[in-house]
Design a protein around this motif. Structure first.
Motif, mmCIF file in Angstrom:
data_model
loop_
_atom_site.group_PDB
_atom_site.id
_atom_site.type_symbol
_atom_site.label_atom_id
_atom_site.label_comp_id
_atom_site.label_asym_id
_atom_site.label_seq_id
_atom_site.Cartn_x
_atom_site.Cartn_y
_atom_site.Cartn_z
ATOM 1 N N ILE A 141 0.854 -1.148 0.022
ATOM 2 C CA ILE A 141 0.093 0.076 -0.148
ATOM 3 C C ILE A 141 0.865 1.182 -0.069
ATOM 4 O O ILE A 141 0.685 2.307 -0.795
ATOM 5 N N VAL A 142 1.814 1.560 0.913
ATOM 6 C CA VAL A 142 2.469 2.565 1.005
ATOM 7 C C VAL A 142 3.538 2.798 -0.305
ATOM 8 O O VAL A 142 3.223 4.032 -0.876
ATOM 9 N N LEU A 143 4.176 1.796 -0.830
ATOM 10 C CA LEU A 143 4.960 2.086 -2.127
ATOM 11 C C LEU A 143 4.096 2.383 -3.189
ATOM 12 O O LEU A 143 4.331 3.373 -4.177
ATOM 13 N N ALA A 144 2.825 1.584 -3.293
ATOM 14 C CA ALA A 144 1.760 1.899 -4.494
ATOM 15 C C ALA A 144 1.348 3.278 -4.360
ATOM 16 O O ALA A 144 1.223 3.848 -5.448
ATOM 17 N N TYR A 145 1.093 3.623 -3.193
ATOM 18 C CA TYR A 145 0.665 5.258 -3.285
ATOM 19 C C TYR A 145 1.642 6.297 -3.491
ATOM 20 O O TYR A 145 1.429 7.191 -4.301
ATOM 21 N N ILE A 146 2.757 6.076 -2.867
ATOM 22 C CA ILE A 146 3.965 7.042 -2.864
ATOM 23 C C ILE A 146 4.341 6.913 -4.436
ATOM 24 O O ILE A 146 4.513 8.364 -4.834
ATOM 25 N N ARG A 147 4.472 5.885 -5.179
ATOM 26 C CA ARG A 147 4.856 6.076 -6.549
ATOM 27 C C ARG A 147 3.891 6.527 -7.456
ATOM 28 O O ARG A 147 4.233 7.187 -8.226
ATOM 29 N N ASP A 148 2.582 6.363 -7.136
ATOM 30 C CA ASP A 148 1.404 6.909 -8.076
ATOM 31 C C ASP A 148 1.590 8.429 -7.741
ATOM 32 O O ASP A 148 1.183 9.218 -8.530
ATOM 33 N N GLN A 149 1.713 8.952 -6.499
ATOM 34 C CA GLN A 149 1.843 10.369 -6.390
ATOM 35 C C GLN A 149 3.027 10.957 -7.115
ATOM 36 O O GLN A 149 3.278 12.020 -7.392
ATOM 37 N N TYR A 150 4.106 10.233 -6.988
ATOM 38 C CA TYR A 150 5.485 10.874 -7.953
ATOM 39 C C TYR A 150 4.886 10.842 -9.196
ATOM 40 O O TYR A 150 5.498 11.826 -9.924
ATOM 41 N N LYS A 151 4.478 9.765 -9.850
ATOM 42 C CA LYS A 151 4.472 9.789 -11.239
ATOM 43 C C LYS A 151 3.300 10.743 -11.470
ATOM 44 O O LYS A 151 3.367 11.520 -12.446
ATOM 45 N N ASP A 152 2.458 11.067 -10.694
ATOM 46 C CA ASP A 152 1.424 12.279 -11.015
ATOM 47 C C ASP A 152 2.363 13.361 -11.082
ATOM 48 O O ASP A 152 1.941 14.611 -11.895
ATOM 49 N N ALA A 153 3.199 13.613 -10.059
ATOM 50 C CA ALA A 153 3.993 14.983 -9.981
ATOM 51 C C ALA A 153 4.758 15.158 -11.139
ATOM 52 O O ALA A 153 4.923 16.406 -11.803
ATOM 53 N N GLU A 154 5.546 13.916 -11.467
ATOM 54 C CA GLU A 154 6.139 14.139 -12.874
ATOM 55 C C GLU A 154 5.559 14.353 -13.975
ATOM 56 O O GLU A 154 5.768 15.205 -14.913
ATOM 57 N N LEU A 155 4.311 13.853 -14.145
ATOM 58 C CA LEU A 155 3.341 14.198 -15.130
ATOM 59 C C LEU A 155 3.226 15.650 -15.244
ATOM 60 O O LEU A 155 2.900 16.205 -16.478
ATOM 61 N N GLN A 156 2.654 16.102 -14.246
ATOM 62 C CA GLN A 156 2.226 17.653 -14.054
ATOM 63 C C GLN A 156 3.223 18.468 -14.318
ATOM 64 O O GLN A 156 3.154 19.619 -15.070
ATOM 65 N N ARG A 157 4.582 17.901 -13.762
ATOM 66 C CA ARG A 157 5.742 18.895 -14.171
ATOM 67 C C ARG A 157 6.027 19.113 -15.902
ATOM 68 O O ARG A 157 6.239 20.040 -16.429
ATOM 69 N N LYS A 158 5.959 18.208 -16.416
ATOM 70 C CA LYS A 158 6.078 17.762 -17.669
ATOM 71 C C LYS A 158 5.140 18.608 -18.567
ATOM 72 O O LYS A 158 5.216 19.409 -19.790
ATOM 73 N N LEU A 159 3.854 18.476 -18.074
ATOM 74 C CA LEU A 159 2.896 19.324 -18.739
ATOM 75 C C LEU A 159 2.781 20.640 -18.584
ATOM 76 O O LEU A 159 2.730 21.407 -19.266
ATOM 77 N N THR A 160 3.315 21.261 -17.268
ATOM 78 C CA THR A 160 3.488 22.532 -17.071
ATOM 79 C C THR A 160 4.502 23.316 -18.101
ATOM 80 O O THR A 160 4.376 24.257 -18.609
ATOM 81 N N ALA A 161 5.821 22.230 -18.212
ATOM 82 C CA ALA A 161 6.826 22.928 -18.876
ATOM 83 C C ALA A 161 6.537 22.880 -20.445
ATOM 84 O O ALA A 161 6.957 23.661 -21.186
ATOM 85 N N ALA A 162 5.666 21.973 -20.833
ATOM 86 C CA ALA A 162 5.216 21.980 -22.127
ATOM 87 C C ALA A 162 4.300 23.179 -22.534
ATOM 88 O O ALA A 162 4.266 23.386 -23.799
#
Length: 542
Positions: A256-277
């Motif tokens: 549970i812990v790893l799945a949630y934190i990894r999902d949050q990290y991927k969301d943050a990475e996608l949002q960063r790339k979207l903002t930069a684009a």
């Protein structure tokens, strides 16, 4: 100074046979200078392990505090995280597949076909909600074990006017229906823990269920409170991990812990790339000394036309189109956006995270993620074998807790309803003679069918494996397989067909007919052409 404490061991007749000191000023000397935590470094409470103080609560006490939140978080991950959702499907497919089937094996051979035929009707009519058959309920149960670690089955008697093959149906209840928070002493003196009532010798005598799912808010005529159901009418299915455990634990608990934190990290990475684009470039204004364009460049074809109006000045940052050259003001400089990449270590980091996730689910990495880039035949086979071994253990528990009680109840109700030609007194005298069955787990798909089939064929020829065992491993019975082959052969004979798969008429290569056993072999003609010609001449002369 603390007084010394002693442990006294006495014999059955009251004689003292041993006295040992367990604390006091001389205790360390009497134990050779050992302290409580010096035997194993893992039990020490200093240096690296100073903050590592896990609970020593029992299995039920741990679940009373953690069970509801673990269950809710696991359900959230399955609803929203693709890896968790795929893991649930792989888990359910491996555990129950298209259903775990019973093969009736009563002592009376004449009853086998009758019970098997009746069971086909039971499978179709078993769901109290009327949404799926019995094997579909098994899939729902497997999904519930993955998310919540458990599910409940309530056996619901029906009336004769319902016109069922056997007047009983089963209703699946989620883990939330049995309240964790219900812990008390019942009026009859029994202890109720986590919604389950136990008698003084620890046997389950009843379950408490909410009348309506506690998470449902839009239910008309909402009924509050719970109802007490005898244990004889309830089947509780879960995987016990510790002795004394009374409720199930989510299969996702360690992920549970790893799945949630990894999902949050991927969301943050996608949002960063979207903002930069969103940014094509940035214009730096060094000075605004002049508002006029250089001479001769106002209306040159092929180049951007600069408008000195205030609105046009703002259009510099409005956007770009292919093939356009944009004039800037004096002293302005444009720099294009170059957002940072995720880095070369992202793939390795993601791979290790997914390895830990799938290990926590006890499922193969390649099967859950769909990433077969690092897999080969040997690794795929080994991972499948490991998954099947783990799920076989759970299958035994699933069959014992769910399949067998449901099957026994249906056979007993069939006898009482007259659906089977067995007298009730005869059944009650020796019920085991009528409820025996062999349970066939679902067929496990091969990694390489050609190699696996060749291995099975060799094992049968060597005598280390029986044909019946091979057929059972494919989710069928030997009688069903032989009947299907006989029907196929009879149909082919009726239409005058000769198929390559018919071993009666073809050899192993599937083309030439097999030689007749005992027939004299044909005399081979010598390969020498001259000899053949000479023989022909001799025959003509004669």
């Amino acid at each position: 100074m603390a007084k010394p404490r002693y442990r006294i061991a006495a014999h059955a007749d009251g004689r003292i046979v041993q006295v040992s000191q367990i604390s006091g000023p001389n205790f360390a000397a009497s134990t050779g200078g050992l302290s409580a935590g010096s035997g194993y470094e893992g039990a020490q409470a200093r240096r690296r392990l100073f903050g590592f103080r896990p609970t020593q609560a029992g299995p039920t006490s741990v679940l009373l505090f953690s069970g509801p939140m673990l269950r809710a978080r696991a359900r959230h991950l399955v609803r929203n995280v693709p890896i968790a959702r795929k893991g649930q499907r792989v888990f359910a497919t491996g555990l129950v597949g298209t259903g775990i089937r019973p093969i009736p094996t009563p002592k009376n051979e004449a009853l086998k076909a009758l019970i098997a035929e009746l069971w086909d009707d039971i499978v179709e009519e078993s769901d109290a909600d009327g949404l799926c058959d019995l094997y579909g309920l098994m899939e729902l149960g497997a999904n519930a074990i993955f998310e919540a670690g458990e599910f409940f089955v309530r056996l619901r008697p029906r009336l004769a006017r319902d016109r069922l093959a056997v007047p009983v149906q089963i209703q699946l209840l989620e883990s939330e229906m049995c309240p964790y928070e219900l812990n008390m002493i019942a009026a009859n003196g029994n202890a109720v823990r986590a919604g389950i009532e136990f008698n003084p010798i620890g046997q389950r005598v009843a379950y408490y269920f909410w009348k309506v799912h506690p998470g449902e808010t839009a239910v008309p005529n909402l009924q509050v409170g719970w109802t007490r159901v005898p244990a004889s009418e309830v089947v509780h299915v879960f995987k016990p991990l510790r002795p004394g455990q009374i409720r199930g634990v989510s299969w996702l608990a360690t992920s549970i812990v790893l799945a949630y934190i990894r999902d949050q990290y991927k969301d943050a990475e996608l949002q960063r790339k979207l903002t930069a684009a969103l940014y094509a470039g940035f214009i730096y204004r060094l000075s605004n000394a002049s508002d006029d364009a250089p001479l001769g460049e106002q209306d040159q074809p092929g180049l951007g036309v600069r408008d000195t109006s205030s609105d046009a000045e703002q259009e510099v940052t409005a956007g770009l189109s292919p093939g356009t050259l944009q004039y800037l003001e004096d002293g302005e400089q444009i720099t294009f956006s170059t957002p940072a990449d995720v880095g070369p270590n992202f793939e390795a980091f993601e791979y290790r995270c997914l390895l830990d996730l799938t290990a926590g689910m006890d499922l193969p990495y390649a099967t859950v993620t769909g990433d077969y880039s690092k897999a080969n035949y040997s690794s795929l086979r080994e991972s499948r074998i490991d998954m099947r071994a783990a799920l076989k253990q759970l299958q035994r528990t699933f069959i014992f807790q769910f399949c067998k009680p449901v099957y026994r109840r249906y056979v007993a109700e069939a006898v009482l309803a007259g659906a089977l030609p067995i007298r009730a007194a005869q059944f009650n005298a020796r019920p085991r003679d009528f409820v025996r069955a062999t349970w066939i787990p679902p067929k496990q798909e091969w990694v390489d069918p050609l190699k696996d089939t060749a291995a099975e064929e060799k094992a049968m020829r060597d005598g280390t494996e029986s044909r019946e065992a091979v057929v059972l491993s494919r989710g069928s019975t030997l009688a069903e397989m032989d009947a299907a082959i006989a029907r196929s052969n009879a149909s082919a004979d009726a239409y005058g067909l000769v198929l390559d798969s018919d071993a009666r008429r073809t050899n192993a290569r599937g083309s030439a007919p097999p030689p007749d056993v005992g027939a004299p072999a044909e005399t081979e003609k010598p390969p020498n052409d001259e000899t053949v010609v000479g023989e022909d001449l001799d025959e003509e002369a004669a």
